[in-house]
Design a protein around this motif. Structure first.
Motif, short mmCIF file in Angstrom:
data_model
loop_
_atom_site.label_atom_id
_atom_site.label_comp_id
_atom_site.label_asym_id
_atom_site.label_seq_id
_atom_site.Cartn_x
_atom_site.Cartn_y
_atom_site.Cartn_z
N ILE B 59 -2.19 -4.16 7.53
CA ILE B 59 -1.30 -3.60 6.50
C ILE B 59 -1.66 -4.12 5.13
O ILE B 59 -0.91 -3.97 4.17
N GLY B 60 -2.83 -4.79 5.04
CA GLY B 60 -3.20 -5.39 3.78
C GLY B 60 -3.08 -6.91 3.82
O GLY B 60 -3.41 -7.59 2.87
N LEU B 342 2.66 1.89 -1.29
CA LEU B 342 2.06 2.99 -2.07
C LEU B 342 1.72 4.20 -1.19
O LEU B 342 1.78 5.33 -1.65
N CYS B 390 -2.62 0.62 7.21
CA CYS B 390 -1.40 0.96 6.47
C CYS B 390 -1.63 0.72 4.98
O CYS B 390 -2.10 -0.35 4.59
N GLY B 391 -1.26 1.70 4.17
CA GLY B 391 -1.31 1.51 2.72
C GLY B 391 -0.11 0.71 2.26
O GLY B 391 0.74 1.19 1.52
N GLY B 392 -0.07 -0.51 2.71
CA GLY B 392 1.05 -1.41 2.43
C GLY B 392 2.10 -1.34 3.53
O GLY B 392 2.36 -0.28 4.10
N PHE B 394 4.91 -4.41 3.99
CA PHE B 394 6.05 -5.12 3.41
C PHE B 394 7.27 -5.06 4.34
O PHE B 394 8.39 -5.29 3.91
#
Ligand code: FES
Ligand code: FES
Lengths: 151, 722
Positions: B59-60, B342, B390-392, B394
């Protein structure tokens, strides 16, 4: 209605509604998914592409407005020396976290370096402030732009 | 924890076509065939290829790089020669596959080193057999086995076929490298997918393309818990590019499959545009009357009371307040937040002959599998989940509703479907970080020591039960450090679903506790750093050793002191500039932040720099990723403190895009200097614990600059005007 485009140096014909934003023509019609969707309202910069070398928000650029303009997307960024240097700096400094914003960041940075080969912090802020990074990799984006500038 | 894990796991190995071997880690009792049928952890090809499987969602947080680094280190191969492959979701084979709670490093640091060491041991055994020498006479380096005595060596690829026939070693008895010999772990390594990221190759969930795929949007009731009462779909079906539209009745509520209308079209744009033609009557549900203003007004009426839920009680807070030389009273609050990654929520689904295949950017595949099975009435084994980058995350993608929606809609549509939430869907139908209210009072004795602490926490939930991610833990600092504590809670009923946001609950508690402690320091006339040191007291472990909530005062003090030194704590600053300090413990990590901020005459806040010290144990696996995570956490915390709030009105969220919910921008992002304090403890995760100390350090800096105490987030700069 077929529209002729110059996309990443090639002539492409696309059959799509002239009102359709370039972002969705690229992603959903042409299957070129490197350009990202983040907001659809010119807030995030994830969809940044070059139109005749200028950075534009593809989510706000109707297909019908492109005309004979040359479109460059992230998929062809490496064809320019500045683009290649930026990509190398991004990898060397391990800029991305999730990576989702980075195509847009790189397109904005490439336009900046082409116009201003040695940008200072203020110039970087001005050029990059339209590009969100939700993971907040800003410290490294700044460093990578500077590294690419002297590469 | 990892030791317990090892006892339940076995190394399993076998042959790969073309003269290679595979090695996996299976829970004791798992079928060998099943372990092999899926991607095993390590494959050594007869062709010289070395593949390491990454089993956690990316997820980053850099897990696809850091976990394979552990395997590669003990396998003793060159990092540049390793190929990383993303595993399918299958918790039976891989165990926990969750990006949440900063737990992957904590749980797998030891286990995955043993996977690498196990493969290496098999290859060494194969070489020993090949050469007829004892295994003890052999060494390894760079993917080869050496016999120094005879100056012979062989690459792993030449030994793999033989190694595959040997019994795998017992995982518990493997000898691991001495960390001082590490060649990969502890070195800054660039993310494995970075080149793909910077060249725009398809990686993310949203990039999924399948033959014959259509695009879907899903319109839900503007208020949580609402349902479709009736809908006229004629106009939407006639809209440009639309291939179909239908009502989804819903199953399991907003956490699973809400009721709504699905539109299927040739592109996301067509589907999204067609929403304008929708005519839906909504039954707005029980939440329709709820508003942020109403919650705040009710919370304010509780300022001088204690709540019915007892959270922490020690000593006698009332009596201690009675004899205190000084009493300080304050109310703190913070809003609902959206995760706003995002990349908006999305999922691609294909249903073939009753079987479901999902391409999901998810932090949490297994609950998604369960919910899809339940909503579609199919067995879990008929669902395949590809975990997409995953583009982020959190924490947002611990929620799984978009997976259920995609599966249900694809089956009903009869074609593969990519469901895309618009940014507006994402923001108005999120899983909210719960807001909260704290009515605090503390007592100081004549020496300025904190002798009493009372907190009435007004939160969300039902009776004694908190809403998801709202819980105030009984051991939250300064519990156990102040003798007389009384912490109580009141729940307000909330229809909106809540969810875990980076450093859940702690992301708000850090602000409240360390902001109020700063007030106490000033009331005591003490230096904020020294006051915190005194509150922590001498280095010692408070609580039970080995428990997740035990608190190491020495580690907290060490990061506090380190950050203070880095920032030059105590130095003189110009007018309307100040330094603020705070520390926080969460997710097994200790962090302290110092913020330098200045406040303009119009109240605008500018952060010049942040210094952060963190302690997540004796080894930072990937320093490059680690610093990136901490910088990101800190800037995330600044962005949210300076400008973010989600507000409910008449049950609906008022913000629908980034213009009303701004993220931090480049021009407002200060440099963040990060240092790690290496303490002799097991390594733990750091995607989250770097966040909570920063919001309070910021408001404490603003106080130092202006004398104005910020007790509510986001910061109202109107209060800071000259
Ligand atoms: S998607 Fe175009 S600016 Fe956000
Ligand atoms: S790297 Fe995740 S949004 Fe920028």
């Amino acid at each position: 209605m077929p529209t002729k485009l110059t996309l990443n140096g090639k002539a492409v014909t696309v059959d799509a509604d002239p009102e359709m934003p370039l972002l969705w023509v690229l992603r959903d019609v042409l299957g070129l998914t490197g350009t990202k969707y983040g907001c659809g309202v010119a807030q995030c910069g994830a969809c940044t592409v070059h139109l005749d070398g200028q950075p534009v928000r593809a989510c706000q650029t109707p297909l019908g407005s492109v005309g004979k303009g040359r479109i460059t997307t992230i998929e062809a960024l490496a064809t320019s020396p500045v683009g290649r240097k930026l990509q190398d700096a991004w990898v060397a400094l391990d800029v991305p976290q999730c990576g989702y914003c980075q195509a847009g960041q790189l397109m904005s940075a490439a336009a900046l370096l082409r116009d201003n080969p040695r940008p200072d912090d203020a110039a970087i802020d001005a050029a990059m402030t339209g590009n969100y990074c939700r993971c907040a990799t800003y410290n490294r984006i700044r460093a990578a732009i500077k590294q690419a500038a002297v590469a | 924890m990892s030791a317990a894990l090892n006892r339940r796991q076995l190394l399993v190995a076998g042959a790969v076509a073309g003269g290679g071997m595979w090695l996996g880690l299976a829970p004791a009792g798992a079928a060998m065939a099943e372990a092999q049928a899926l991607n095993p952890w390590v494959r050594i090809g007869g062709d010289g290829s070395i593949t390491i499987v990454s089993h956690n969602p990316e997820i980053g947080q850099g897990i696809k790089t850091s976990i394979p680094m552990l395997v590669a280190e003990e396998l003793d191969v060159d990092w540049a020669t390793v190929r990383i492959e993303q595993a399918l979701a299958n918790s039976k084979v891989y165990g926990r596959q969750v990006a949440g709670g900063s737990m992957a490093t904590t749980l797998q640091y030891d286990a995955l080193r043993r996977v690498g060491a196990g493969a290496r041991a098999l290859l060494v055994a194969a070489a020993a057999a090949e050469w007829g020498v004892p295994a003890g006479a052999l060494t390894t380096a760079g993917g080869r086995v050496f016999h120094p005595e005879t100056a012979r060596n062989l690459p792993y690829s030449a030994l793999a076929a033989r190694a595959a026939t040997l019994p795998p070693p017992d995982i518990a008895t493997l000898v691991l490298k001495n960390p001082k010999d590490f060649k990969i772990v502890g070195k800054p390594i660039s993310g494995v997918d970075n080149r793909k990221v910077v060249t725009g190759q398809p990686l993310f969930g949203l990039d999924t393309m399948l033959p014959g795929m259509k695009f879907a949007v899903f319109e839900k009731c503007p208020t949580y818990g609402g349902k479709v009462a009736s809908a006229d779909l004629a106009a939407v079906k006639a809209a440009k590019g639309v291939r179909g539209a239908f009502i989804v009745p819903g199953h399991g509520g907003d956490y699973e499959l809400a009721s709504g209308v699905a539109i299927i079209a040739d592109s996301f744009w067509h589907a999204n545009q067609a929403r304008a033609a929708l005519a839906v009557q909504w039954d707005r549900g029980v939440g329709a009357g709820q508003s942020s203003a109403g919650f705040a007004a009710h919370a304010a009426t509780l300022a001088d009371t204690q709540g019915p839920k007892i959270i922490t009680e020690s000593g006698d807070a009332a009596a201690a307040l009675g004899r205190a030389a000084k009493r300080v009273k304050a109310s703190y609050s913070y809003p609902f937040l959206a995760h706003a990654p995002l990349e908006p929520m999305n999922c691609t689904a294909r249903v073939t002959g009753g079987k479901v295949e999902l391409w999901a950017p998810t932090q949490n595949p297994e609950p998604g599998r369960k919910a899809v099975a339940s909503a579609l009435g199919i067995p879990e084994t008929d669902i395949t989940i590809h975990m997409m980058r995953c583009g982020g995350g959190f924490g947002r993608r611990l929620g799984i509703e978009y997976m259920v929606e995609a599966a249900w809609i694809a089956r009903a549509a009869g074609v593969p479907v990519k469901l895309v939430w618009s940014r507006e869907d994402d923001m108005t139908r999120g899983l909210l970080r719960p807001g909260g209210f704290h009515h605090l009072e503390a007592g100081l004795d004549a020496d300025g020591k904190v002798i009493a602490w009372r907190n009435h926490f007004v939160s969300y939930g039902d009776g004694e039960k908190y809403a998801r991610a709202a819980e105030l833990d009984a051991t939250q600092f300064p519990a156990r450090f102040v003798e007389n504590m009384a912490v109580s809670g009141t729940m307000q009923a909330l229809a909106a679903p809540t969810g875990y946001l980076r450093a859940p609950a702690n992301n708000a508690f850090g602000f409240v506790m360390q902001g109020f402690i700063d007030e106490l320091a000033h009331a005591a006339g003490a230096d904020p750093l020294q006051f915190r040191r005194d509150l922590l007291g001498p280095a010692r472990l408070v609580g039970e050793p080995g428990k997740r909530d035990s608190y190491d005062a020495g580690r907290a003090r060490a990061v506090l002191d380190k950050a203070a030194v880095m920032a030059g704590w105590g130095r003189k600053l110009p007018a309307r500039s100040g330094l603020g300090i705070a520390f926080h413990f969460s997710h097994l990590g200790y962090f302290a932040s110092v913020v330098e901020a200045s406040v303009a005459a119009d109240g605008a806040v500018k952060v010049a720099k942040v210094w952060v010290a963190g302690d997540v144990g004796r080894q930072i696996v990937n320093p490059s990723g680690a610093i990136n995570q901490v910088q990101g956490s800190v800037l995330d915390a600044l962005g949210s403190s300076l400008g973010q709030a989600i507000t409910l009105k008449d049950g609906a969220i008022e913000q629908s895009n980034y213009d009303a919910y701004p993220l931090l921008r480049m021009a407002d992002a200060p440099p963040v200097e990060v240092a790690f304090v290496l303490s002799d403890h097991n390594p733990t995760g750091l995607g989250e614990p770097g966040y909570p100390a920063t919001p309070p350090a910021l408001v404490n800096a603003i106080f130092a600059a202006t004398g104005v105490r910020v007790r509510s987030l986001p910061i109202d700069t109107g209060l800071l005007k000259v």
